[in-house]
Each structure stands twice: as C-alpha cells, then as structure tokens.
Design a protein around this motif. Structure first.
Motif, short mmCIF file in Angstrom:
data_model
loop_
_atom_site.label_atom_id
_atom_site.label_comp_id
_atom_site.label_asym_id
_atom_site.label_seq_id
_atom_site.Cartn_x
_atom_site.Cartn_y
_atom_site.Cartn_z
N GLY A 286 18.63 40.18 78.77
CA GLY A 286 19.60 39.61 79.72
C GLY A 286 20.99 39.53 79.10
N PHE A 287 21.04 39.13 77.83
CA PHE A 287 22.33 39.05 77.14
C PHE A 287 22.95 40.43 76.98
CE2 PHE A 287 24.47 39.71 73.05
CZ PHE A 287 25.61 38.94 73.25
N LEU A 288 22.17 41.41 76.56
CA LEU A 288 22.70 42.76 76.31
C LEU A 288 23.23 43.39 77.59
CD1 LEU A 288 20.02 44.09 73.79
CD2 LEU A 288 22.45 43.65 73.30
N VAL A 289 22.49 43.27 78.68
CA VAL A 289 22.95 43.84 79.95
C VAL A 289 24.25 43.16 80.40
CG1 VAL A 289 22.45 44.06 82.42
CG2 VAL A 289 20.67 44.56 80.73
N THR A 290 24.27 41.84 80.37
CA THR A 290 25.47 41.09 80.78
C THR A 290 26.62 41.36 79.82
OG1 THR A 290 24.00 39.34 81.57
CG2 THR A 290 26.34 38.83 81.45
N GLY A 291 26.32 41.42 78.52
CA GLY A 291 27.35 41.65 77.51
C GLY A 291 28.02 43.00 77.67
N VAL A 292 27.24 44.04 77.93
CA VAL A 292 27.80 45.38 78.13
C VAL A 292 28.70 45.41 79.36
CG1 VAL A 292 27.23 47.78 78.70
CG2 VAL A 292 25.96 46.59 76.90
N ILE A 293 28.26 44.77 80.44
CA ILE A 293 29.08 44.70 81.66
C ILE A 293 30.41 44.03 81.36
CG2 ILE A 293 29.26 43.66 83.96
CD1 ILE A 293 26.20 44.01 84.20
N LEU A 294 30.38 42.95 80.59
CA LEU A 294 31.61 42.23 80.27
C LEU A 294 32.52 43.04 79.34
CD1 LEU A 294 30.24 38.60 79.77
CD2 LEU A 294 31.74 39.40 81.61
#
Length: 271
Positions: A168-176
């Motif tokens: 969840g962090f990696l997906v959200t982090g990449v989007i950001l």
C-alpha cells in the motif's frame, strides 16, 4: 534533480540491505518477538530501519539545499521520529484488547489510556504541529492535520498480513512521487521507497514484522508529502481517507480484500 533522486532511492535500498541483519539480531537478542497471524514468533519492530535511512538522506540533502527549503527536511525527520516513537511504544507495551480509533477514544473518555489511544492522540498533535508550520491559513491547517493523521493510520490499517502495508505504501508513494509535490519531500519519499523495496521480502515471507513503528513512519511520510499538493487534490485525498476510516470501523478490510478478486490477487503477490 535526477542524480539526487537516484541517490536517495539507491541509498535507501543499499543501506537497508546492509543494516537488516544487524536489526534482526538485535531484536532477537532483546526478545522483541511476537506471534504473527500464523502463530509463529518473529522479530517485531523492524520498522526501526527506516529511521537511519531517512536520517542519512536528510544529512545528504542538507549538503545540497539551502535557505528556507531546509525546514522541509527537518519537518520530515521530526515527523518520522515522533511517530516512530509512538509506534515502538505500541509494539513493546501494547495489546490488542481494544481496536479501532473509536475503541481507543472511548477508553480515553473514561480516562483510561491505551497505547493505541496515546498513539492516536500524539499522532494528532504531531500532525497539527507540522500543519501549523507548513500551512498558509486556518482552513489549510485543519485539512492538512486531518490528512497527516489519517494517512498515518491508513498504513496501520493495512498492516494485518505480510507485505500488505508495504505494498500500500509503495503504490501510494510512487503515485505521489510522479505528482507535483515539494521537491525535498520527493527526495525523502524516494529514500523510503528504496528502503521498503529492500525490506519487503522479509515482510512478505513473514520473517519479521515492521510493527507499528514501521507503519507509523511510512504513513506519516505519505501524509507529510501529500500536504504539499494543490487544494483540490488534497480534498480528494481527505475524502478518500475519511470514507476508508468510516468503512473500516464497521467492516473488516481483510474480508473485503478477500472478496474483491483484483485486491486479493495483489495482496497475495510474493507470499
């Protein structure tokens, strides 16, 4: 900018690979172990590895940036240190007899303090402090405080199965990272992304748990980064976070993931 981005990402990955064995041994030697969802005793609190990674990247950035931009690196570091502390307290002293934000706040209304209640209240204060420093007006302070606080708890909500919170962090982090966020925040988030990529195999194979110290650090990093986005985007993020928290107070997130095929598939990758 590309050089700094690659450096922060690389340092996060390489440095984490180097320190993981030392932290694993430290946690075993100090009996910092807990039973996972399979009933196996494994080290808990491995999220501590994120603190030196962020610190190293902040030191590096301080040699490259100057003027008012320095404050962003300091804010990021203070945020992860503060929430890392409250998460570690919950990992070492907490129990799971009370769950959910509602449950912890009910206890606080009865003047009973749980480690989860302390984490929520302290996290709110940290979110408010960070928002006061960065925000432009009262409305901004209110919105940004909610975003930072709810994002911090968002990753915690995911941390119920191996690798789920990190995914969840990696997906959200990449989007950001590909969004128009503050440059300094982008570099520091890349460092955490690199660190998470290095650590995730240990989490996926249930060799260790990053614990609340890890989920808190990853969550608040997303929250801090998000408040540098435009007002309309922040309102969308806030709406999503509020709806998600309202949903999880009533329904099981794990059961929901198991029912939705694409979420179940993504959740089980790597296990």
């Amino acid at each position: 900018m590309i050089f700094i981005s690659v450096f922060c990402l690389g340092i996060g990955f390489i440095f984490t690979k180097f320190i993981i064995p030392m932290f694993m041994k430290l946690l075993y030697d100090t009996a910092c172990v807990k039973s996972n969802y399979k009933g196996e005793n494994i080290p808990v609190g491995m999220g501590l590895i994120f603190i030196p990674v962020v610190t190293v990247n902040v030191i590096f950035l301080l040699s490259w940036i100057n003027g008012s931009r320095i404050i962003y690196g300091i804010i990021f570091l203070i945020g992860i240190l503060a929430m890392g502390f409250s998460g570690l307290l919950d990992d070492l002293l907490g129990n799971r007899s009370v769950t959910g934000l509602k449950g912890h706040f009910k206890k606080m209304l009865k003047l009973e303090l749980t480690t989860g209640g302390f984490k929520a209240a302290f996290g709110g204060l940290i979110a408010f402090t960070i928002s006061m420093i960065i925000s432009k007006d009262i409305i901004d302070i209110f919105i940004n405080t909610l975003i930072v606080a709810l994002f911090t708890n968002f990753i915690n909500l995911l941390d119920l199965r191996p690798g789920r919170a990190l995914k969840g962090f990696l997906v959200t982090g990449v989007i950001l990272v590909i969004s128009p966020i503050n440059e300094i925040f982008c570099f520091l988030l890349l460092g955490l992304i690199g660190s998470s990529l290095a650590y995730i195999p240990y989490d996926l194979k249930a060799k260790s748990m990053m614990g609340d110290v890890g989920s808190n650090i990853l969550g608040i990093s997303l929250g801090i980064v998000s408040i540098s986005l435009s007002f309309p985007v922040r309102m969308i993020i806030l709406g999503f976070l509020i709806l998600l928290h309202l949903y999880t107070e009533k329904y099981s997130l794990t059961e929901t993931i198991q029912r939705v095929k694409i979420l179940k598939y993504f959740d089980e990758i790597g296990r």
